[in-house]
Write an enzyme that holds these catalytic residues in place. Structure first.
Site, PDB file in Angstrom:
ATOM      1  N   GLU A 237     -21.570 -13.455 -11.742  1.00 16.15           N
ATOM      2  CA  GLU A 237     -20.420 -12.825 -12.411  1.00 16.15           C
ATOM      3  C   GLU A 237     -19.542 -12.056 -11.441  1.00 16.15           C
ATOM      4  O   GLU A 237     -18.345 -11.912 -11.664  1.00 16.15           O
ATOM      5  CB  GLU A 237     -20.897 -11.861 -13.507  1.00 16.15           C
ATOM      6  CG  GLU A 237     -21.123 -12.550 -14.824  1.00 16.15           C
ATOM      7  CD  GLU A 237     -21.327 -11.590 -15.980  1.00 16.15           C
ATOM      8  OE1 GLU A 237     -21.628 -12.089 -17.062  1.00 16.15           O
ATOM      9  OE2 GLU A 237     -21.197 -10.361 -15.831  1.00 16.15           O
TER      10      GLU A 237
ATOM     11  N   HIS B 114     -43.407 -27.910  -6.548  1.00 20.94           N
ATOM     12  CA  HIS B 114     -43.775 -29.161  -7.224  1.00 20.94           C
ATOM     13  C   HIS B 114     -42.673 -29.625  -8.163  1.00 20.94           C
ATOM     14  O   HIS B 114     -42.918 -30.420  -9.063  1.00 20.94           O
ATOM     15  CB  HIS B 114     -45.090 -28.948  -7.974  1.00 20.94           C
ATOM     16  CG  HIS B 114     -46.175 -28.448  -7.066  1.00 20.94           C
ATOM     17  ND1 HIS B 114     -46.989 -29.283  -6.343  1.00 20.94           N
ATOM     18  CD2 HIS B 114     -46.513 -27.174  -6.696  1.00 20.94           C
ATOM     19  CE1 HIS B 114     -47.808 -28.556  -5.595  1.00 20.94           C
ATOM     20  NE2 HIS B 114     -47.536 -27.275  -5.783  1.00 20.94           N
TER      21      HIS B 114
ATOM     22  N   LYS C 239     -15.491 -14.549 -24.518  1.00 14.57           N
ATOM     23  CA  LYS C 239     -15.772 -13.571 -25.584  1.00 14.57           C
ATOM     24  C   LYS C 239     -14.601 -13.542 -26.569  1.00 14.57           C
ATOM     25  O   LYS C 239     -14.789 -13.494 -27.780  1.00 14.57           O
ATOM     26  CB  LYS C 239     -15.957 -12.163 -24.988  1.00 14.57           C
ATOM     27  CG  LYS C 239     -17.312 -11.906 -24.323  1.00 14.57           C
ATOM     28  CD  LYS C 239     -17.416 -10.432 -23.910  1.00 14.57           C
ATOM     29  CE  LYS C 239     -18.739 -10.073 -23.266  1.00 14.57           C
ATOM     30  NZ  LYS C 239     -18.853  -8.668 -22.881  1.00 14.57           N
TER      31      LYS C 239
HETATM   32  O1  PA5 Z   1     -21.751  -7.367 -16.205  1.00 22.31           O
HETATM   33  C1  PA5 Z   1     -21.096  -7.431 -17.235  1.00 22.31           C
HETATM   34  O2  PA5 Z   1     -20.089  -6.737 -17.402  1.00 22.31           O
HETATM   35  C2  PA5 Z   1     -21.496  -8.313 -18.416  1.00 22.31           C
HETATM   36  O3  PA5 Z   1     -22.404  -9.283 -18.093  1.00 22.31           O
HETATM   37  C3  PA5 Z   1     -22.081  -7.442 -19.511  1.00 22.31           C
HETATM   38  O4  PA5 Z   1     -23.222  -6.797 -19.033  1.00 22.31           O
HETATM   39  C4  PA5 Z   1     -22.452  -8.232 -20.759  1.00 22.31           C
HETATM   40  O5  PA5 Z   1     -21.401  -9.076 -21.149  1.00 22.31           O
HETATM   41  C5  PA5 Z   1     -22.743  -7.263 -21.918  1.00 22.31           C
HETATM   42  O6  PA5 Z   1     -21.644  -6.439 -22.119  1.00 22.31           O
HETATM   43  P1  PA5 Z   1     -21.744  -5.049 -22.826  1.00 22.31           P
HETATM   44  O7  PA5 Z   1     -22.656  -4.177 -22.056  1.00 22.31           O
HETATM   45  O8  PA5 Z   1     -20.344  -4.535 -22.863  1.00 22.31           O
HETATM   46  O9  PA5 Z   1     -22.277  -5.303 -24.212  1.00 22.31           O
END
Ligand code: PA5
Length: 433
Positions: free
Chosen positions: A267, A288, A400
């Site tokens: 990410e 394996h 989202k």
């Molecule tokens: O790193 C990030 O920002 C995302 O992966 C969030 O952790 C994930 O989408 C969950 O979001 P939130 O903590 O706002 O519910």
């Protein structure tokens, strides 16, 4: 102690020396963001955790099970902490909106003895809101809302978001995710610390490890700074066409660490059409399954091995082993594991596959805190090297928004129109058997 051994990669001292000025720039950039308070993850280990520890102790007095409702950066770190420390008995996570998982968790717990920690930085993630309100509605059949509230802790942004408003309106106990700390960098905030403290993990040791790592990550030299080495290793090989990064611990207690890192790496750095795809492999199991491809397939991978020197338990093979396996007699399981890692690494070396090894003296709260921080800093620095912002996630946000549109969320009607009719696309090449 955590050692990073990079001698076997193709990254020579000369090349590293040439890369040093770029890392100096990246380091200055990150320090600038930290000083300007735009980026807060490096300040987390210096916060006093007493209030969090107190709250965890109080919740533990009346409950014995923790259900964490959160996803991605709001759950992966805590899951990893519990696995590494072995404190996972009575710890459940509701991240997915898979009804079968929901059933499995809810039918495993006694709600009267459970604490529910709802974690969401944005306070509006669909999965988290759905799981929370599903739990609320089911449990309210057995207890009053006022009683249920005593089992709840909500961890969210202190300034904005639906969950923040909800906690204020309903007077629910809440913990903060600092506004300048993004989800995947938040494990050392109350996002990870409250669940850890509740489950009996040594939170102070976790923070101490992270502080120790930061001491090293502030050294302006490639030979001393673990985050610089990791960033340089990945960047150098990425530019040489290695666009897959495999992390392969020879220790199953690190399996969820790989999941945590996979999110952090993907990410943060998968943007602007660049990025290395993070892949999980476990030694020896994936020898394996995957190693044939790593040795003999496309030369597009770098490998990070992780080995733990002192295991908590070990077993020695005895002379009950048949004659054909006599060479294994008197060997311990950890010796067999180590030989498997060395054999695999040697074969990869012969095949020209670059790798590094992270050697961990003992896997505990302190070394885990170090690993979290080293990888967070390395990821942030890599953002500078790749010339992108490692702290946003436009690709996640778009998905989202489209999902919200499809589910009829007010204000997202236009987004719904942008969503493709995936079923119709599939129907063009439908195969029925
Ligand atoms: O790193 C990030 O920002 C995302 O992966 C969030 O952790 C994930 O989408 C969950 O979001 P939130 O903590 O706002 O519910």
């Amino acid at each position: 102690m955590v050692k990073i051994k990079y001698g076997c990669s193709l990254l020579t001292e000369d090349i590293l020396a040439k890369m040093e000025p770029l890392l100096v720039e990246a380091h200055r950039w990150l320090e600038g963001l930290r000083k300007a308070k735009e980026v807060g993850f490096m300040d987390l280990p210096y916060r006093d955790p007493s209030n969090t520890l107190d709250l965890a102790r109080r919740m533990r007095e009346t409950t014995d099970t923790l259900v964490l409702i959160g996803i991605g950066g709001s759950s992966l770190g805590a899951e990893c902490v519990m696995q590494v420390t072995g404190k996972d008995k009575g710890f459940y996570v509701l991240d997915n909106v898979d009804p079968e998982k929901f059933f499995s968790v809810l039918s495993s717990i006694d709600p009267r003895k459970s604490c529910f920690n709802v974690v969401s930085k944005s306070g509006s993630t669909t999965e988290t809101v759905v799981n929370f309100f599903m739990v609320k509605s089911l449990l309210e059949k057995h207890m009053s809302w006022d009683t249920l509230k005593k089992h709840l802790v909500i961890t969210t942004d202190p300034e904005k978001g639906f969950l923040r408003e909800f906690t204020l309106k309903e007077n629910i106990t809440f913990l903060e995710v600092p506004p300048n700390v993004g989800g995947r960098f938040s494990v050392l905030s109350d996002v990870g610390l409250f669940p850890a403290a509740y489950m009996g993990v040594d939170v102070n040791a976790l923070l101490e490890g992270a502080r120790l790592a930061l001491d090293h990550c502030s050294k302006p030299s490639l030979s001393e700074n673990p985050a610089w080495i990791l960033a340089a290793f990945h960047y150098f090989h990425y530019r040489g066409g290695k666009n897959i990064a495999v992390m392969m611990p020879y220790c199953e207690r690190l399996s969820l660490f790989v999941d945590w890192w996979r999110q952090l790496w993907a990410e943060s750095l998968g943007k602007n059409s660049c990025g290395q795809t993070p892949v999980k492999a476990i030694g020896t199991v994936d020898q394996h399954s995957q190693i044939q491809l790593y040795n003999d397939g496309p030369k597009d991978k770098v490998i990070t091995f992780m080995v733990v020197k002192k295991m908590f338990h070990d077993f020695t093979l005895d002379d009950s082993l048949p004659e054909a396996f006599v060479y294994l007699r008197e060997k311990t399981l950890s010796e067999v594991l180590k030989a498997s890692y060395l054999g695999t690494a040697s074969a990869l070396y012969k095949n020209g596959v670059p790798f590094i090894t992270i050697e961990i003296e003992e896997l505990n709260e302190k070394s885990l805190g170090m690993l979290f921080m080293i990888y967070e800093v390395a990821t942030a620095l890599s953002g500078y090297l790749y010339n992108l912002n490692p702290f946003d996630q436009p690709g996640v946000e778009e998905g989202k928004r489209l999902t919200k549109g499809l589910l009829g969320f007010a204000g997202f009607e236009e987004k719904a129109k942008e969503a493709l009719d995936v079923d119709a696309l599939h129907s063009k090449c439908l195969v029925c058997i």
